[in-house]
Design a protein around this motif. Structure first.
Motif, PDB file in Angstrom:
ATOM      1  N   GLN A   1       3.006   7.548  -8.597  1.00 16.36           N
ATOM      2  CA  GLN A   1       3.960   7.771  -7.528  1.00 16.36           C
ATOM      3  C   GLN A   1       4.434   9.217  -7.545  1.00 16.36           C
ATOM      4  OE1 GLN A   1       7.291   5.135  -7.521  1.00 16.36           O
ATOM      5  NE2 GLN A   1       8.125   5.926  -5.611  1.00 16.36           N
TER       6      GLN A   1
ATOM      7  N   HIS B   1       3.180  16.021   0.527  1.00 16.17           N
ATOM      8  CA  HIS B   1       4.398  15.364   0.062  1.00 16.17           C
ATOM      9  C   HIS B   1       5.627  16.175   0.442  1.00 16.17           C
ATOM     10  CE1 HIS B   1       7.275  14.125  -3.294  1.00 16.17           C
ATOM     11  NE2 HIS B   1       7.160  13.077  -2.504  1.00 16.17           N
TER      12      HIS B   1
ATOM     13  N   HIS C   1       0.846  -1.192   0.000  1.00 13.19           N
ATOM     14  CA  HIS C   1       0.000   0.000   0.000  1.00 13.19           C
ATOM     15  C   HIS C   1       0.884   1.246   0.000  1.00 13.19           C
ATOM     16  CE1 HIS C   1      -3.111  -2.867   0.990  1.00 13.19           C
ATOM     17  NE2 HIS C   1      -4.027  -1.910   0.900  1.00 13.19           N
ATOM     18  N   ALA C   2       0.269   2.378  -0.274  1.00 14.54           N
ATOM     19  CA  ALA C   2       0.988   3.646  -0.301  1.00 14.54           C
ATOM     20  C   ALA C   2       0.235   4.690   0.513  1.00 14.54           C
ATOM     21  CB  ALA C   2       1.158   4.135  -1.734  1.00 14.54           C
TER      22      ALA C   2
ATOM     23  N   PRO D   1       6.803   2.237   3.239  1.00 11.96           N
ATOM     24  CA  PRO D   1       5.722   2.458   2.267  1.00 11.96           C
ATOM     25  C   PRO D   1       6.076   3.541   1.260  1.00 11.96           C
ATOM     26  CG  PRO D   1       5.201   3.505   4.341  1.00 11.96           C
ATOM     27  CD  PRO D   1       6.460   2.734   4.570  1.00 11.96           C
ATOM     28  N   ARG D   2       5.501   3.446   0.096  1.00 13.47           N
ATOM     29  CA  ARG D   2       5.662   4.471  -0.930  1.00 13.47           C
ATOM     30  C   ARG D   2       4.745   5.647  -0.620  1.00 13.47           C
ATOM     31  NH1 ARG D   2       4.641   1.167  -6.341  1.00 13.47           N
ATOM     32  NH2 ARG D   2       5.050   3.202  -7.297  1.00 13.47           N
ATOM     33  N   ILE D   3       5.119   6.792  -1.154  1.00  7.75           N
ATOM     34  CA  ILE D   3       4.298   7.996  -1.033  1.00  7.75           C
ATOM     35  C   ILE D   3       3.780   8.327  -2.419  1.00  7.75           C
ATOM     36  CG2 ILE D   3       4.228  10.409  -0.341  1.00  7.75           C
ATOM     37  CD1 ILE D   3       6.721   9.839   1.362  1.00  7.75           C
ATOM     38  N   MET D   4       2.488   8.515  -2.541  1.00  7.17           N
ATOM     39  CA  MET D   4       1.880   8.823  -3.830  1.00  7.17           C
ATOM     40  C   MET D   4       1.040  10.081  -3.737  1.00  7.17           C
ATOM     41  SD  MET D   4       0.669   5.094  -5.196  1.00  7.17           S
ATOM     42  CE  MET D   4       1.875   3.825  -5.605  1.00  7.17           C
TER      43      MET D   4
ATOM     44  N   THR E   1      -0.898   0.255  -4.036  1.00  6.12           N
ATOM     45  CA  THR E   1       0.103   0.989  -4.821  1.00  6.12           C
ATOM     46  C   THR E   1      -0.253   1.064  -6.304  1.00  6.12           C
ATOM     47  OG1 THR E   1       1.364  -1.055  -5.025  1.00  6.12           O
ATOM     48  CG2 THR E   1       1.997   0.459  -3.268  1.00  6.12           C
TER      49      THR E   1
END
Length: 342
Positions: free
Chosen positions: A341, A298, A289-290, A319-322, A336
């Motif tokens: 992204q 951001h 998940h993001a 985790p990724r940041i989107m 994700t």
């Protein structure tokens, strides 16, 4: 059941609630980057032009109260923080009032006591570990999410109407808004509002000067009864005026820190991000998940890398940041594959 404090040490902020019969009757939030905190002793150089200030090595400006003990411009001295920095807003203009301090005779600096030390003198203190689902969330079970919503929106609904709570540069204003059904009995509306106002002041940790705008009540005895309802539900020390003929009452409480209303209303992006990180700590499948934020969110995450490092430490996942959120109210956790992204 006796009252007790429940403290949760989170990412970017620590949260504390005072529980009585499983209901929140008071709360505190301390944001980690909000120092220096009340009770800390800091060192700096004295500046006397305009108003007395202490300027620390890292250029934090402390407004000084009380005597200067004969010290001159540029003197190295120490001060105890008596009120933390607080935000204020007037229309679209926002700024921060600097922390306030008093000079003390000391040769060393000293950190502020942590929440456990501060709160432990009055009631038992327990620590809540924010574990992933399906472990219980003790703060949420007590009504934490509702409290955050009330502080963020400034709207507290009760049976006869609602309170609208607004931080202003000079004071916190609480306006009593009636429902159509309650307008035939303004005294009962005012009594219920007085009870809810007292509870809100404690739950939202509101200090300083507070103005409550009750409906106009002609009879002095009725106004006194409304004020008595307020007194019966307030905790701790405070001073107040009588309710005047226009329905206005002013209260003064000791003010050492920003209220929850100020924290959440005057810093909505930071508040939304810290709430998102709290949800992320509880997420079971964060690895796929993001965190979905907007552009401003951001940038704030990039400016505070320790937040994501701590999230990775406690969850074992980076985790990724989107991007894709329309604003702070839309910050969320999503698969994700759903967004581009950042």
């Amino acid at each position: 059941m006796s009252s007790h404090w429940l403290i949760e040490k989170g990412i970017g902020e620590d949260r504390a609630i005072l529980l009585h019969n499983n209901h929140i009757i008071a709360a505190r939030v301390r944001r980690h980057a909000g120092g220096p905190f009340a009770g800390a002793i800091v060192a700096g150089r004295l500046k006397l032009h305009n108003s007395p200030q202490l300027v620390t090595e890292d250029d934090i400006v402390i407004a000084l109260d009380g005597p200067l003990n004969g010290l001159s411009e540029g003197a190295l001295c120490h001060a105890r923080i008596v009120r933390e920095a607080v935000g204020e807003a007037s229309g679209t203009y926002k700024r921060s009032k600097p922390p306030r301090g008093r000079l003390v005779e000391s040769d060393v600096t000293q950190p502020a006591p942590d929440l456990q030390e501060v709160l432990g003198s009055g009631h038992p203190v327990h620590t809540h570990i924010l574990a992933p689902l399906p472990a219980p969330d003790a703060l949420a079970q007590a009504g934490w999410d509702m409290l955050v919503e009330q502080a963020s929106s400034g709207i507290i609904v009760f049976a006869e109407g609602r309170l609208i709570v607004s931080p202003t540069p000079g004071m916190t204003v609480m306006d009593v808004d009636s429902s159509a059904a309650s307008r035939s009995n303004m005294v009962q509306l005012a009594k219920s509002a007085a009870v809810e106002a007292a509870k809100t002041i404690m739950r939202c940790d509101i200090g300083g000067t507070i103005a409550i705008d009750f409906p106009t009540i002609e009879a002095r005895a009725d106004r006194q009864n409304v004020a008595a309802c307020f007194d019966a539900h307030m905790l701790g020390d405070f001073e107040r005026t009588a309710i005047n003929g226009f329905g206005l009452m002013q209260i003064v409480r000791r003010r050492e820190r920003p209220s929850l209303v100020e924290l959440f209303q005057l810093a909505p992006v930071k508040s939304a991000l810290l709430a998102l990180l709290r949800r992320a700590q509880r997420h079971q499948n964060l690895h796929d998940h993001a965190l979905v934020v907007d552009g401003e969110g951001h940038k704030m995450l990039q400016a505070n890398p320790l937040w994501m490092e701590e999230l990775q430490r406690v969850t074992g996942t980076a985790p990724r940041i989107m991007t894709g959120a329309s604003g702070p109210d839309d910050y969320r956790i999503a698969p994700t594959t759903s967004h581009i992204q950042a």
